[in-house]
Design a protein around this motif. Structure first.
Motif, mmCIF file in Angstrom:
data_model
loop_
_atom_site.group_PDB
_atom_site.id
_atom_site.type_symbol
_atom_site.label_atom_id
_atom_site.label_comp_id
_atom_site.label_asym_id
_atom_site.label_seq_id
_atom_site.Cartn_x
_atom_site.Cartn_y
_atom_site.Cartn_z
ATOM 1 N N ILE A 7 28.108 44.431 46.513
ATOM 2 C CA ILE A 7 29.538 44.768 46.337
ATOM 3 C C ILE A 7 30.246 44.546 47.534
ATOM 4 N N ASN A 8 29.559 45.381 48.627
ATOM 5 C CA ASN A 8 30.193 45.428 49.918
ATOM 6 C C ASN A 8 30.417 43.952 50.637
ATOM 7 N N ILE A 219 36.233 40.790 39.099
ATOM 8 C CA ILE A 219 37.652 41.055 39.556
ATOM 9 C C ILE A 219 37.851 42.330 40.015
ATOM 10 N N ASN A 220 37.592 43.295 38.853
ATOM 11 C CA ASN A 220 37.907 44.510 38.712
ATOM 12 C C ASN A 220 37.422 45.227 40.066
ATOM 13 N N VAL A 221 36.211 45.125 40.675
ATOM 14 C CA VAL A 221 35.434 45.415 41.674
ATOM 15 C C VAL A 221 36.135 44.978 42.925
ATOM 16 N N LEU A 222 36.479 43.755 43.110
ATOM 17 C CA LEU A 222 37.388 43.213 44.141
ATOM 18 C C LEU A 222 38.542 44.002 44.537
ATOM 19 N N LYS A 223 39.313 44.346 43.233
ATOM 20 C CA LYS A 223 40.517 44.902 43.282
ATOM 21 C C LYS A 223 40.390 46.506 43.566
ATOM 22 N N GLU A 224 39.385 47.021 43.613
ATOM 23 C CA GLU A 224 39.383 48.719 43.790
ATOM 24 C C GLU A 224 39.502 48.938 45.441
#
Length: 224
Positions: A7-8, A219-224
């Motif tokens: 994720i990072n 997308i949700n992870v990127l927008k966190e």
């Protein structure tokens, strides 16, 4: 690297390479062409062997094309009757990456003529598309494929990724795809996200640090 590490890398990515068949698109382009030509089932068996890792990609690709035997005219008519089936959320995902200054590439073991309309829908320039080129005789009959294209063989996607990193100096490149050939691209890719929306490959699901079940999840992870 664990899921959080993946994720990072994605959050800081300067490039993302997307597989096309069963990732960007809901179907496998070569399977759709085979169905159009009336040899769908025979070809699908080879596709599953290649994506599952039980046959080399080149062996499978060559066998499938021999069964289909696509003339230039057949491919043209197929494209006229078959619109790309984009996976839900992929356009938003690509646009989000671009808004972050991240370059997007399509890296596919599929056929260039079938991939180009997909790239056009996503506004991805032709120079950012890596796929296989068919060859035709002067008569327009099928004459094989260009074996110099790296994606025509197993281990070809890592070659493309390595080339992109050297050419552009990318520090955090992420590969996303459903198949073993995609997973093989990491390394040299800095992270891999397994994709299981349209099809779930056992080997990919088991070995991926992050196995995504929708583009919206990414997308949700990127927008966190």
């Amino acid at each position: 690297m664990d899921k959080q590490g993946t994720i990072n890398v994605l959050k800081q990515a300067d490039a993302v390479c997307l597989d096309v068949d069963s990732t960007v698109c809901e179907d496998e382009g070569i399977d759709a062409l085979a169905t159009y030509c009336g040899v769908g089932q025979q070809v699908k068996e080879w596709t599953n062997q290649a994506m599952g890792g039980s046959a080399t990609f080149q062996e499978s690709f060559e066998a499938r094309l021999k069964i289909i035997n696509p003339s230039c005219e057949t491919v043209k008519k197929f494209l006229e009757s078959h619109s790309p089936l984009l996976t839900p959320g992929v356009k938003e995902f690509v646009n989000l990456l671009r808004s972050k200054g991240c370059d997007v590439y399509l890296v596919s073991g599929g056929i260039m003529e079938i991939i180009e309309p997909v790239a056009a829908l996503l506004d991805i320039p032709k120079e950012n598309v890596f796929a296989n080129r068919l060859k035709y005789f002067y008569s327009g009959e099928f004459a094989g494929f260009d074996k110099t294209c790296p994606t025509s063989r197993s281990g070809g996607k890592p070659v493309v990724v390595e080339k992109l990193k050297k050419q552009h100096g990318y520090q955090r490149l992420v590969m996303i795809g459903d198949g073993v050939t995609d997973m093989e691209a990491c390394p040299p890719a800095d992270a891999f996200i397994g994709f299981g929306v349209n099809v779930q490959r056992k080997a990919v699901k088991e070995k991926s640090k992050w196995f995504a079940l929708s583009f919206q999840e990414i997308i949700n992870v990127l927008k966190e």
